[in-house]
Design a protein around this motif. Sequence first.
Motif, mmCIF file in Angstrom:
data_model
loop_
_atom_site.group_PDB
_atom_site.id
_atom_site.type_symbol
_atom_site.label_atom_id
_atom_site.label_comp_id
_atom_site.label_asym_id
_atom_site.label_seq_id
_atom_site.Cartn_x
_atom_site.Cartn_y
_atom_site.Cartn_z
ATOM 1 N N VAL A 88 0.736 -1.228 0.139
ATOM 2 C CA VAL A 88 0.461 0.143 -0.139
ATOM 3 C C VAL A 88 1.055 1.106 0.395
ATOM 4 C CG1 VAL A 88 -1.905 1.416 1.701
ATOM 5 C CG2 VAL A 88 -1.866 -0.930 0.996
ATOM 6 N N VAL A 89 1.430 1.377 0.816
ATOM 7 C CA VAL A 89 2.649 2.246 1.637
ATOM 8 C C VAL A 89 3.281 2.923 -0.030
ATOM 9 C CG1 VAL A 89 3.925 4.110 3.117
ATOM 10 C CG2 VAL A 89 2.006 2.875 3.389
ATOM 11 N N GLY A 90 4.244 1.524 -0.227
ATOM 12 C CA GLY A 90 5.588 2.031 -0.600
ATOM 13 C C GLY A 90 4.704 1.542 -2.272
ATOM 14 N N PHE A 119 -6.887 11.217 1.020
ATOM 15 C CA PHE A 119 -6.979 9.440 0.871
ATOM 16 C C PHE A 119 -8.034 9.752 1.876
ATOM 17 C CE2 PHE A 119 -2.883 10.061 -1.426
ATOM 18 C CZ PHE A 119 -2.808 8.965 -2.027
ATOM 19 N N ALA A 120 -8.322 8.420 1.300
ATOM 20 C CA ALA A 120 -9.722 7.601 2.498
ATOM 21 C C ALA A 120 -9.610 6.300 2.257
ATOM 22 C CB ALA A 120 -11.362 8.324 1.535
ATOM 23 N N SER A 121 -10.059 5.629 2.904
ATOM 24 C CA SER A 121 -9.478 4.210 3.035
ATOM 25 C C SER A 121 -11.273 3.508 3.280
ATOM 26 C CB SER A 121 -8.337 3.355 4.123
ATOM 27 O OG SER A 121 -8.918 3.702 5.088
ATOM 28 N N ALA A 127 -5.270 4.204 7.752
ATOM 29 C CA ALA A 127 -5.874 5.426 8.788
ATOM 30 C C ALA A 127 -5.194 6.278 9.873
ATOM 31 C CB ALA A 127 -7.498 5.164 9.669
ATOM 32 N N ALA A 128 -3.946 5.314 10.519
ATOM 33 C CA ALA A 128 -3.246 5.897 11.330
ATOM 34 C C ALA A 128 -2.290 5.942 10.036
ATOM 35 C CB ALA A 128 -2.038 4.505 11.705
ATOM 36 N N LEU A 129 -1.614 6.788 8.570
ATOM 37 C CA LEU A 129 -0.773 7.126 8.470
ATOM 38 C C LEU A 129 -1.425 8.728 7.733
ATOM 39 C CD1 LEU A 129 -0.689 4.770 5.749
ATOM 40 C CD2 LEU A 129 1.010 5.114 7.754
ATOM 41 N N PRO A 130 -0.260 9.980 8.046
ATOM 42 C CA PRO A 130 -1.151 11.422 7.208
ATOM 43 C C PRO A 130 -1.477 11.537 6.303
ATOM 44 C CG PRO A 130 1.858 10.524 6.999
ATOM 45 C CD PRO A 130 0.406 10.014 7.712
ATOM 46 N N GLU A 131 -1.631 10.365 5.054
ATOM 47 C CA GLU A 131 -2.262 10.653 4.075
ATOM 48 C C GLU A 131 -3.583 11.172 4.101
ATOM 49 O OE1 GLU A 131 1.942 8.897 2.869
ATOM 50 O OE2 GLU A 131 0.313 8.737 4.633
ATOM 51 N N LEU A 147 -5.988 5.236 15.293
ATOM 52 C CA LEU A 147 -6.182 6.027 14.295
ATOM 53 C C LEU A 147 -5.471 7.259 13.914
ATOM 54 C CD1 LEU A 147 -9.873 4.552 14.843
ATOM 55 C CD2 LEU A 147 -7.780 3.967 13.042
ATOM 56 N N LYS A 148 -6.009 8.096 13.032
ATOM 57 C CA LYS A 148 -5.578 9.635 13.342
ATOM 58 C C LYS A 148 -6.347 10.914 12.395
ATOM 59 C CE LYS A 148 -1.053 9.527 14.961
ATOM 60 N NZ LYS A 148 -1.204 8.077 15.863
#
Length: 291
Positions: free
Chosen positions: A149-151, A165-167, A181-185, A214-215
């Motif tokens: 996902v991230v890479g 983004f939304a997940s 949902a814990a990622l800044p993007e 969660l962020k």
Amino acid sequence: QASSSFPIGLPNTSSSQYGSKSPAAMLPSGAEPMLIVRDYVPRGEMVTIGPMPVYIASPPSPSTRGVVVFSDMFGVHTGRHKQLCDRLAEQGLLVACPDFFAENPYMPNAPAWGTTVCCVAGLMFKFMSGKLDKNTRNHTWDASMREKVVGTLLPWMKEKGAKEFASLGFCWGAYGAMKCAALPEFRCSAVFHPSVDGFCKSAGEDDLQICRELKCPIVVVSTKQEKPAWQPGGAAQGACEEAVPRKVAFRTEAQNHGYMMRAEVNKDATALAAVNRGVQEILDLVNATLS
């Protein structure tokens, strides 16, 4: 405001035979079985991004808003996954649903229509032998999902213009959606009939810790089959609210686990209404949090 009309699952669908008797912890008793919607022609396309196949539904014009969809354990090629992606893309979103099961699938030879006795036997064997847990551990965030996902996926989506983004996650996929949902993007997340506790039990992780990390705002829609900890007012809601106070919405839908992707809505008007509510809830959340 976006329309909530979502005429899906018409008219030819087929469900598997093991939904209510599945041995998998991530598919509780009474859950909707696997569903194939035969007559729907996807508007998006399967694209290979790095080593991973991904269903991409593109908006009518370039968008800075991206959505990552995490499928249930039956995968992107089943149920309403592609239809939902297409519906969201119509609303101006770049939508990606990875095929995590191109490697380490739960059902290596899932039929194109319904299921077979062999599929049921194979899943039961994996559960009884411990291979189901081993397979789940291969899909964890640290083992492979983060890199995919991230890479891999997010850089590709950013190249296409997405900036925020939304997940979304369904059943099995709620785990990945909440990790995002814990990622800044990521600006928001929505999960339906979450199997985060079942995934974490198989993987040896703490589902409530995922909630505490969660962020961003989150919507969680449970069904009658989810355990008390994942019902409104349960431990999962409490842990989410510790992380993002006043940005958590939990509710229960009077449907079976899996309904968003797998309920046969052409046979059940209440299920169709519930799916429409879910789609509108997703759109409302995305429009409120992504600029």
